[in-house]
Scaffold this active site. Sequence first.
Site, mmCIF file in Angstrom:
data_model
loop_
_atom_site.group_PDB
_atom_site.id
_atom_site.type_symbol
_atom_site.label_atom_id
_atom_site.label_comp_id
_atom_site.label_asym_id
_atom_site.label_seq_id
_atom_site.Cartn_x
_atom_site.Cartn_y
_atom_site.Cartn_z
ATOM 1 N N CYS A 283 0.805 -1.224 0.000
ATOM 2 C CA CYS A 283 0.000 0.000 0.000
ATOM 3 C C CYS A 283 0.834 1.269 0.000
ATOM 4 C CB CYS A 283 -0.984 -0.007 1.165
ATOM 5 S SG CYS A 283 -0.261 0.209 2.810
ATOM 6 N N HIS A 346 -2.875 1.401 6.810
ATOM 7 C CA HIS A 346 -3.135 1.402 5.371
ATOM 8 C C HIS A 346 -2.857 2.811 4.860
ATOM 9 C CE1 HIS A 346 -4.578 0.502 1.476
ATOM 10 N NE2 HIS A 346 -5.659 1.243 1.574
ATOM 11 N N ASP A 369 -7.542 5.701 -3.632
ATOM 12 C CA ASP A 369 -6.768 4.583 -3.087
ATOM 13 C C ASP A 369 -6.427 3.635 -4.225
ATOM 14 O OD1 ASP A 369 -5.657 2.519 -1.656
ATOM 15 O OD2 ASP A 369 -7.239 2.424 -0.147
ATOM 16 N N ASN A 409 -14.198 4.300 10.415
ATOM 17 C CA ASN A 409 -15.252 4.383 11.426
ATOM 18 C C ASN A 409 -15.959 3.079 11.757
ATOM 19 O OD1 ASN A 409 -15.862 6.875 12.797
ATOM 20 N ND2 ASN A 409 -16.158 7.791 10.791
#
Length: 709
Positions: A283, A346, A369, A409
């Site tokens: 990542c 991440h 992403d 979250n």
Amino acid sequence: MDPIQVELTEFYPKDNARESRTEEYDLVQNSDFPTPILRRGCNFFFAIRFNREFDEIHDAVRVRFGFGPKPNVLKGTRVILPILARQKTFSKNTNIWSSCVERIDGNTVMLKVHIPPNAQVGIWKCSIQTNISGKRDKRYDYNVETDIYVLFNPWCEDDGVYMKSEEEKKEYVLNEVGKIWCGTFKKPTSKHWIFGQFDDIVLPAAVLLMEKSGLAPIDRGSPVLVARAISAVINSVDDDGLLEGKWDGNYDDGISPHAWTGSAAILDQYLRTGGTPVKYGQCWVFSAATVTVCRTLGIPCRSVTNYVSAHDTNCSLTIDKYFDLFGNKIESGPEGDCNDTCWNFHVWNDVWMKRPDLPSGYGGWQIIDATPQEQSGKMFRCGPASVEAVRRGVVGYLYDTPFVFSEVNADIVHFQEDEESDWGFSQLAVNQYHVGRKILTKRTDITDTQGDSDQWNITSLYKNPEGSEAERLAVYNAVKGVPKAQHLYNFPNKGDEDVYFDLIDIDEIPFGGSFEVAVQIESKSNELRNIIVVLSASSVYYNGATANTIKKSREPFSINPGQKTTLRLQVTPEEYLDKLVDHSLIKIYAIANVNETKQTWSEEDDFTLTKPEMIIQVNDVCKVGEECTVNFSFQNPLSIPLTGCSYTVEGPGLERAKTVLYGNVQPNESVNLTETFKAKRPGKRPIVASFTSKQIQGIERSIDLTIEP
């Protein structure tokens, strides 16, 4: 009379670069073949030398700019600008291409051309068409061989990527070096990275990636669609993009993700192999490459690290983990279809842009992403998702907002096998191991090569304080928009709880050190309680997947009324060293069941083993064109050899990435490396060194060298 003919054209790349703020690009500064690199919303000078003097009455001359394989005027990818000597000013409409004659010197015409702030970004080609006015029987076409790069313009208020702050533009567009944060939320560790967006191979590679993405030429003026395309093409899953991901620790047929120190070497390999995906990335490498591609195209971009990052595979806004009766984690759940994970960290990207497709207030930072996690529109990509929409829990806005919301979250729910339950499991706990524990990026005002004072905690931009009314409101707003989540948020009430448990956090352990899994237990009951406690330690990949069980205990015991005690599971280096994987992360679990009250409890924690410190020493005064020697050293902290060793050094203006194989390092042996450079440019120049072995990856350090003229 024959039509006038073009003999020569000149784009004055270095002069035009000043207005466009593109002087840093190596392609512009190439002494043999400088390339024009221009920004939208800017003007540039363009000279044409003809075979005779230009006659406005008789000569019809049209300068044509085309974008893509089939330029089209109606689609905005073909522009035709006639040369009119009387045209001394631009069109009042700044959203279209226009030109005016700056001056005419004999047979040379100097034009000034305006690029609209919504022009497509990439390579434009220029051609010039000439004939006699009113006659079509004879015409000359002159094709300019020079590629003309047009970029986004964060300095232009009418451009979709306009950024007001000069300090932020300096960091997010112009800064060639930076940091990416790894490690754990308790012990963030920085990885120095050379983005190198001005290297001569980077911009051509970025344009090739745009071609690979399949984004239609007409759409390459939209920062929203370009950023979405970048998030897809940085990974190789669907489109032979830049990087192939791998997480299993076996990188023998490529380069370990830990060995990269900058993006230019990755993009160079991709360009030289005609677009063959580069092996390998994880990542932070995907994110770093994204920064480079965005910045070289003119999109403000930064790397962002989310600690304890949820990967919600079924859009339930929860991360579900299952354990059997004996406290063993059931990978993939009881039906084999639950692949929810929590990544220890991440790394994604924020890009800055307006969002004309969303209501007012949702522009600014947008999350993209490039790490291939879940498909979006039948491709592995993510975003751009508005950071503000994520913070508010407004998950109905494009793109991929529910997935990103869950990353910061989601609640983690533990279930344990229960023979009395009608579906075979009962809820253990909504774990206190909160998702989105810390969100970091690099500060804009400093670059700290020796420490971590440039760490910037931006958690509040993405979520309200954990447990606050605003944070719960955002969660419930999101739940209302996700049907699969609604039944999971009606959590049952706890029964009587009269025994209290606390898993002791472990902040950090040095490589080769021992550690213990410890749970403090206190009885508030007036009666004896019989309890079964499971303690375990496992090595994990940073994406949350379990690699190896290191040690485990399952212990029944009794606790008297009011008693306090601590259960411990001791782990020695001999028990864990041969079971470690990338990043040397260890996860610990504790599960407890109270027989009399059926009270259940579970908690988890993780930590990383800290790497030895690398020391950098500069032995010479460094001057442009002269040799400068730099020494790197560290000590193997382990009682076993380091094998499969190599190191990489890189510095912009000093040396491109250079990887050197290194022999085995014996137990407790000191490693000393020496490299010699010849600086090309004066000023402060960072140099990054990274040492990797099978046992410890990414022992690294960075230092700023002051290069004298």
